[in-house]
Design an enzyme around this catalytic site. Structure first.
Site, PDB file in Angstrom:
ATOM      1  N   GLY A   1     112.549   1.497 -63.681  1.00 18.88           N
ATOM      2  CA  GLY A   1     113.969   1.806 -63.526  1.00 18.88           C
ATOM      3  C   GLY A   1     114.219   3.293 -63.726  1.00 18.88           C
ATOM      4  O   GLY A   1     115.103   3.875 -63.104  1.00 18.88           O
ATOM      5  N   ALA A   2     113.413   3.924 -64.613  1.00 21.72           N
ATOM      6  CA  ALA A   2     113.669   5.324 -64.941  1.00 21.72           C
ATOM      7  C   ALA A   2     112.556   6.271 -64.502  1.00 21.72           C
ATOM      8  O   ALA A   2     112.779   7.467 -64.412  1.00 21.72           O
ATOM      9  CB  ALA A   2     113.917   5.473 -66.439  1.00 21.72           C
ATOM     10  N   SER A   3     111.354   5.743 -64.265  1.00 23.15           N
ATOM     11  CA  SER A   3     110.289   6.624 -63.762  1.00 23.15           C
ATOM     12  C   SER A   3     109.400   5.868 -62.790  1.00 23.15           C
ATOM     13  O   SER A   3     109.452   4.637 -62.706  1.00 23.15           O
ATOM     14  CB  SER A   3     109.449   7.185 -64.916  1.00 23.15           C
ATOM     15  OG  SER A   3     108.525   6.223 -65.376  1.00 23.15           O
ATOM     16  N   THR A   4     108.602   6.635 -62.061  1.00 22.65           N
ATOM     17  CA  THR A   4     107.655   6.003 -61.136  1.00 22.65           C
ATOM     18  C   THR A   4     106.331   6.748 -61.220  1.00 22.65           C
ATOM     19  O   THR A   4     106.302   7.962 -61.440  1.00 22.65           O
ATOM     20  CB  THR A   4     108.215   5.964 -59.694  1.00 22.65           C
ATOM     21  OG1 THR A   4     107.371   5.140 -58.904  1.00 22.65           O
ATOM     22  CG2 THR A   4     108.288   7.354 -59.050  1.00 22.65           C
ATOM     23  N   GLN A   5     105.214   6.002 -61.099  1.00 17.05           N
ATOM     24  CA  GLN A   5     103.886   6.589 -61.261  1.00 17.05           C
ATOM     25  C   GLN A   5     103.034   6.362 -60.015  1.00 17.05           C
ATOM     26  O   GLN A   5     103.118   5.303 -59.391  1.00 17.05           O
ATOM     27  CB  GLN A   5     103.148   5.966 -62.445  1.00 17.05           C
ATOM     28  CG  GLN A   5     103.666   6.357 -63.804  1.00 17.05           C
ATOM     29  CD  GLN A   5     104.999   5.726 -64.141  1.00 17.05           C
ATOM     30  OE1 GLN A   5     105.990   6.414 -64.397  1.00 17.05           O
ATOM     31  NE2 GLN A   5     105.077   4.421 -64.120  1.00 17.05           N
TER      32      GLN A   5
ATOM     33  N   GLU B   1     100.960   6.116 -68.841  1.00 14.98           N
ATOM     34  CA  GLU B   1     101.547   4.990 -68.107  1.00 14.98           C
ATOM     35  C   GLU B   1     100.855   4.817 -66.752  1.00 14.98           C
ATOM     36  O   GLU B   1     100.505   3.709 -66.342  1.00 14.98           O
ATOM     37  CB  GLU B   1     103.050   5.249 -67.910  1.00 14.98           C
ATOM     38  CG  GLU B   1     103.859   4.021 -67.616  1.00 14.98           C
ATOM     39  CD  GLU B   1     105.343   4.337 -67.484  1.00 14.98           C
ATOM     40  OE1 GLU B   1     105.738   5.504 -67.718  1.00 14.98           O
ATOM     41  OE2 GLU B   1     106.103   3.425 -67.142  1.00 14.98           O
TER      42      GLU B   1
HETATM   43  O1  IDP Z   1     114.020  -9.542 -60.302  1.00 13.19           O
HETATM   44  C1  IDP Z   1     114.197  -8.341 -60.167  1.00 13.19           C
HETATM   45  N1  IDP Z   1     114.734  -7.839 -59.041  1.00 13.19           N
HETATM   46  C2  IDP Z   1     114.929  -6.513 -58.843  1.00 13.19           C
HETATM   47  N2  IDP Z   1     114.608  -5.596 -59.750  1.00 13.19           N
HETATM   48  C3  IDP Z   1     114.074  -6.032 -60.901  1.00 13.19           C
HETATM   49  C4  IDP Z   1     113.836  -7.395 -61.173  1.00 13.19           C
HETATM   50  N3  IDP Z   1     113.289  -7.495 -62.411  1.00 13.19           N
HETATM   51  C5  IDP Z   1     113.178  -6.240 -62.872  1.00 13.19           C
HETATM   52  N4  IDP Z   1     113.664  -5.358 -61.985  1.00 13.19           N
HETATM   53  C6  IDP Z   1     113.742  -3.892 -62.077  1.00 13.19           C
HETATM   54  O2  IDP Z   1     112.454  -3.363 -62.302  1.00 13.19           O
HETATM   55  C7  IDP Z   1     112.590  -2.131 -62.999  1.00 13.19           C
HETATM   56  C8  IDP Z   1     111.706  -2.218 -64.204  1.00 13.19           C
HETATM   57  O3  IDP Z   1     111.735  -1.002 -64.829  1.00 13.19           O
HETATM   58  P1  IDP Z   1     111.346  -0.816 -66.353  1.00 13.19           P
HETATM   59  O4  IDP Z   1     112.351  -1.466 -67.229  1.00 13.19           O
HETATM   60  O5  IDP Z   1     109.942  -1.207 -66.538  1.00 13.19           O
HETATM   61  O6  IDP Z   1     111.562   0.744 -66.515  1.00 13.19           O
HETATM   62  P2  IDP Z   1     110.561   1.958 -66.745  1.00 13.19           P
HETATM   63  O7  IDP Z   1     109.206   1.516 -66.350  1.00 13.19           O
HETATM   64  O8  IDP Z   1     111.077   3.069 -65.877  1.00 13.19           O
HETATM   65  O9  IDP Z   1     110.691   2.280 -68.195  1.00 13.19           O
HETATM   66  C9  IDP Z   1     114.067  -1.980 -63.337  1.00 13.19           C
HETATM   67  O10 IDP Z   1     114.677  -1.156 -62.372  1.00 13.19           O
HETATM   68  C10 IDP Z   1     114.598  -3.396 -63.201  1.00 13.19           C
HETATM   69  O11 IDP Z   1     115.953  -3.429 -62.852  1.00 13.19           O
HETATM   70 CA    CA Z   2     107.822  -0.236 -66.470  1.00 14.12          CA
END
Ligand code: IDP
Ligand code: CA
Length: 500
Positions: A203-207, A174
């Site tokens: 939402g669940a991880s950061t890179q 990722e």
């Molecule tokens: O318009 C927005 N405003 C604020 N946060 C957003 C918006 N659209 C998406 N997000 C946030 O961006 C993040 C996207 O994370 P993702 O679903 O890609 O998770 P992951 O990469 O950890 O699997 C989530 O926390 C989601 O709530």
């Molecule tokens: Ca993502």
């Protein structure tokens, strides 16, 4: 009229204006043919397509990429043609009803069928990559995660595309593919401008991924690439549970913990939420994740009062506690005993980094200190004032921007040790040249072998130069022919006699 005069009339080349007209017409035809070749080229250009589904923890996006077939190996040629956001939550939320995970993709996949020309459907690869939401589900319930993946696989196989698999990608992938995407789109692989580091907040991880130039002390954090004739050694790390949604749970858990045994009616006064914000939340919503270690069965089904007090300084103090900096087995660490060399160079920060900072109107044109001041004043704004000011914004997002903004600044400064100078070298980006920054493009480029290790042989001339050269050469040949004709015809013909 004598014989010589008659010959002069019959031979048109003896009249200069006829020669000029013929010459003009011929040049005109050549230019027209050349222009037609240049103009019509795009019409005959064959495009290829690829589909990547980003199954994130919070939602799934379907990306369609497009590129001219004969320029597969040129950097920067692949662009995002279309993106579709799947309705509902991420696929990991279907752990209880896996068959619905596949169904959820229908609308966006139907859209893909319409977007990609029919004759290309069969050769168009489809990949699904799931990230931290599914990593967490796998840790929690392996069987459920397999069922969800099987469900999306069955659904994707019903489409006329070339299905290439659905899997949970690793945190390293990722991070690395996010870095490839950003640098590919910025065309950094072919210029001497150096590369840009990649910061991805989910939402669940950061890179975090960048070329450090220093020794990478832990194998897990090191990735080598040879791209377009250059070697890159990347430092990358993915922090599971440090996406903004999971960190919010961690932070709530830490604030709730001391109150658990003291009282039954828990009121949580949270500095990261706005004054006037008050919401009943279930303990379940905080403790339902493997990131939150505490299991409080006694509280299942019960609620607590989540009350905002809007105090940025205290919020930052609370967030700092989610980083463990007490132990490091390497020469230096970011946090949680994870090796990290000092950050270096420019960074592109995307996904939630962009959503949050863009909403807060904080850019790195603001100094780090100014950004903090701006955030501080935002956090103290009354909840009702905010709701009135942003009626169109989802309340869940709106209520969490103070927390998320504070988390971002704390993660960069305390977590990754960004200095005010590093902050200035960071850009919050959503897209580069209309293609979204994220791991999906890099993932596809890698799996379709579209990023060669060696620089592809470039043609001697660009297409325009080639056409011009051909044109000049045709003219030269034409002129030579004419001159040749005139020159060689004279001695044998009557015209020659005339001169004598
Ligand atoms: O318009 C927005 N405003 C604020 N946060 C957003 C918006 N659209 C998406 N997000 C946030 O961006 C993040 C996207 O994370 P993702 O679903 O890609 O998770 P992951 O990469 O950890 O699997 C989530 O926390 C989601 O709530
Ligand atoms: Ca993502």
């Amino acid at each position: 009229m004598d014989e010589q005069q008659e010959m002069k009339v019959k031979n048109p080349w003896h009249r200069p204006h006829i020669f000029l007209v013929a010459f003009g017409i011929s040049v005109g035809i050549i230019i027209m043919v050349a222009i037609a070749v240049v103009q019509n080229k795009p019409l005959h250009q064959k495009y290829k397509y690829g589909i990547v589904l980003d199954a994130g923890s919070s939602h799934t996006s379907v990306y369609i990429y497009e590129w001219p077939a004969e320029k597969e190996n040129n950097t920067g040629m692949v662009r995002q043609k279309h993106a579709c956001s799947v309705k509902g939550k991420g696929i990991s939320s279907y752990s209880g009803t896996p068959e619905k995970a596949g169904e959820s993709l229908k609308e966006c996949m139907d859209e893909a069928k319409k977007t990609i020309p029919k004759q290309r459907h069969q050769e168009t690869p489809v990949y699904l990559g799931a990230t931290a939401g599914m990593r967490l589900l796998k840790m929690d319930n392996d069987i459920a995660s397999e069922k969800v993946l099987a469900s999306v696989e069955t659904s994707l196989q019903t489409y006329p595309f070339s299905y290439q698999g659905a899997r949970i990608i690793t945190g390293q992938e990722e991070g690395a593919f996010g870095w490839i995407t950003v640098n590919y789109l910025s065309e950094n692989f072919i210029t001497a401008s150096g590369t840009v580091g990649a910061l991805d907040l989910g939402g669940a991880s950061t890179q975090i991924t960048f070329v450090s130039g220093q020794e990478v002390e832990s194998l897990d954090n090191s990735i080598d690439f040879r791209l377009y004739g250059n070697d890159y050694r990347l430092y990358t790390h993915s922090f599971l549970c440090y996406g903004k949604d999971q960190v919010l749970k961690l932070s709530l858990e830490q604030q709730i913990k001391p109150k658990l045994d003291v009282t039954d009616n828990i009121i949580l006064e949270d500095p990261c939420f706005h004054p006037g914000y008050e919401m009943n939340k279930s303990f379940q919503s905080v403790f339902d994740s493997p990131c939150v270690k505490m299991v409080t069965h006694s509280k299942t089904g019960q609620t607590f009062k989540h009350k905002g007090i809007g105090d940025w300084k205290k919020c930052q103090e609370a967030i700092t506690k989610v980083f463990n900096t007490s132990y490091c087995r390497y020469s230096r660490c970011s946090f949680n005993d994870v090796f990290q060399p000092p950050v270096k160079g420019r960074f592109g920060a995307f996904s939630a980094y962009y959503f949050v900072m863009n909403f807060l109107n904080v850019t790195t044109d603001n100094s780090l200190d100014d950004a903090k001041k701006k955030l501080g004043s935002y956090c103290t704004t009354h909840w009702n004032t905010l709701k009135q000011k942003h009626p169109g914004v989802k309340e869940k997002y709106l209520s969490e921007y103070c927390f998320s903004g504070t988390y971002i600044i704390t993660l960069l400064e305390d977590g990754y040790k960004f200095t005010p100078e590093d902050w200035k070298n960071t850009n919050f980006i959503r897209t580069i040249k209309d293609s979204e920054a994220g791991w999906t493009l890099g993932y596809m480029l890698n799996l379709t072998n579209m990023i060669p290790a060696e620089a592809p042989d470039t043609p001697l001339l660009p297409f325009g130069g080639y056409v011009s050269l051909m044109l000049v050469l045709s003219l030269l040949i034409f002129v030579c022919l004419i001159l040749g004709y005139i020159f060689f015809r004279r001695p044998s013909g009557p015209a020659h006699k005339e001169i004598i």
